[in-house]
Design a protein around this motif. Structure first.
Motif, PDB file in Angstrom:
ATOM      1  N   THR A 164       0.798  -1.221   0.000  1.00 39.51           N
ATOM      2  CA  THR A 164       0.000   0.000   0.000  1.00 39.51           C
ATOM      3  C   THR A 164       0.834   1.276   0.000  1.00 39.51           C
ATOM      4  N   SER A 165       2.160   1.141   0.041  1.00 41.88           N
ATOM      5  CA  SER A 165       3.017   2.326   0.069  1.00 41.88           C
ATOM      6  C   SER A 165       4.109   2.199  -0.987  1.00 41.88           C
ATOM      7  N   GLU A 166       4.716   3.322  -1.308  1.00 38.83           N
ATOM      8  CA  GLU A 166       5.812   3.333  -2.277  1.00 38.83           C
ATOM      9  C   GLU A 166       6.976   2.484  -1.774  1.00 38.83           C
TER      10      GLU A 166
ATOM     11  N   THR B 259      12.801   4.952   1.345  1.00 36.16           N
ATOM     12  CA  THR B 259      12.191   4.749   0.032  1.00 36.16           C
ATOM     13  C   THR B 259      13.120   5.196  -1.093  1.00 36.16           C
TER      14      THR B 259
ATOM     15  N   TRP C  47       4.883   5.462  -9.228  1.00 34.83           N
ATOM     16  CA  TRP C  47       5.905   4.648  -8.571  1.00 34.83           C
ATOM     17  C   TRP C  47       6.716   3.855  -9.593  1.00 34.83           C
TER      18      TRP C  47
END
Length: 383
Positions: free
Chosen positions: A116-118, A141, A180
């Protein structure tokens, strides 16, 4: 089902249990070879065909209604293609039309419910294409993105990345995903899998229609033959479940699992008509995929397990207090979790018939997912 599996099945059915293996009836589990999806599989292979000539395929969106087998199809196909074309497979000496390890194409399947996240996205991709373990702590990240770009800096490194459940409330949408993906877009193809084609999508599309009733009967029969003792689910019951589910394999499997679980708990040697009715009753209309619930953090799942064991008529405040008494969480934290899960569509807030001291009608939290598979499968995993 091969010979070895059949023998193991006979050995496993010496007791009185109705279940041989719960996994095949789990709606969140996909079999290695999807049933009843030959034409769609061919259309998807048409899109991916360039990999057989050592070229990247175009981006593609695989879309269709809930329970149509999109995830089952893509995950199974990517697993097979990874075995055939992946770099790790090449190192043990297999050769195919795609060439040698130097020009291998990696096939990566990403579960959008759990990514659900980069940071999670880059971590998943990097973990799939490098040999060494990718750390989750002590790295940001930006660094993961840099490492991923470094991996694809060689013309020999290419990948086809399928991201499942795109656009669901707990998963990235198409726009965010393409953002992304952009740093490696020249060296990788993106396959998005969801209920709808993302906005402003101009690449290839593959539609997966809902299952026809006879195909859904075949799925239920095949899965039940792996999960249950012989003859536990009758053909007429499978047909009834398929007709009720209206092409939705998730709901059909969830109801079948619930029916079998009730029969098994009651010591029955076969699923009864009343069990089928109860299994169907457990699946909410327009509910969510139980896979979304399995992907929640452990503390949220623990709250849900305790919630479904309570009186369903309890207002949220009372339910939160009761759950807190059985856990290490405070009532305020539990209440916050329940409201959060309602906002995410996992629960539904419904007003009770009674009023509180101020004259207002408090709300209660009702699951929007099949509780019987969740209770049994997540409860066993958490035990």
């Amino acid at each position: 089902m091969d010979l070895e599996e059949r023998i193991a099945r006979r050995q496993a059915t010496r007791g009185d249990d109705l279940f041989v293996d719960r996994s095949p009836l789990n709606p969140a589990v996909h079999l290695p070879d999807p049933v009843g999806r030959g034409p769609v599989l061919e259309r998807l292979l048409d899109v991916l065909d360039p990999v057989f000539d050592r070229r990247l395929p175009p981006d593609a969106a695989v879309y269709g209604p809930k329970g149509s087998g999109k995830s089952a199809l893509v995950s199974a196909l990517f697993a097979h293609l990874s075995d055939q074309f992946g770099r790790r497979h090449r190192r043990i000496g297999t050769t195919t039309r795609a060439g040698t390890a130097a020009d291998a194409v990696e096939f990566v399947h990403v579960d959008g419910y759990r990514t659900t996240s980069e940071f999670q996205f880059y971590h998943t991709l990097l973990d799939a294409v490098v040999e060494e373990s990718v750390p989750r702590r002590g790295v940001g990240t930006d660094r993961l993105r840099e490492r991923l770009v470094e991996q694809f800096s060689s013309s020999a490194r290419r990948a086809v990345v399928a991201v499942d459940h795109v656009g669901s409330p707990s998963s990235p949408d198409g726009g965010k995903l393409r953002e992304w993906f952009d740093p490696v877009a020249d060296d990788a193809a993106l396959v998005v899998v969801g209920r709808a084609v993302p906005d402003d999508w101009s690449a290839k599309t593959v539609h997966v229609p809902e299952y026809r009733q006879h195909a859904l009967v075949d799925i239920l029969t095949e899965r039940a033959s792996r999960a249950l003792t012989s003859g536990a689910l009758r053909h007429g019951q499978a047909r009834h479940l398929a007709e009720w589910a209206s092409g939705d394999a998730h709901d059909a499997l969830a109801a079948a699992f619930g029916a079998a679980d009730i029969a098994d708990a009651d010591g029955a040697d076969r699923i009864r008509a009343s069990d089928v009715d109860a299994g169907i009753e457990d699946v909410p209309d327009d509910g969510i995929h139980v896979g979304r619930v399995f992907a929640l953090p452990e503390n949220r799942r623990e709250v849900l397990l305790k919630l479904i064991s309570l009186d369903a008529t309890l207002p949220i405040d009372d339910a939160a207090s009761a759950i807190a008494e059985r856990s290490d969480l405070t009532a305020a934290t539990v209440k916050r979790f329940l409201y959060e899960l309602a906002e995410r569509g996992v629960l539904e807030r419904i007003q009770t018939d009674s009023t509180d001291g101020s004259g207002r009608r408090p709300s209660r939290a009702v699951p929007r997912f099949p509780t019987l598979p969740f209770r049994r499968l997540d409860g066993r995993r958490s035990a």
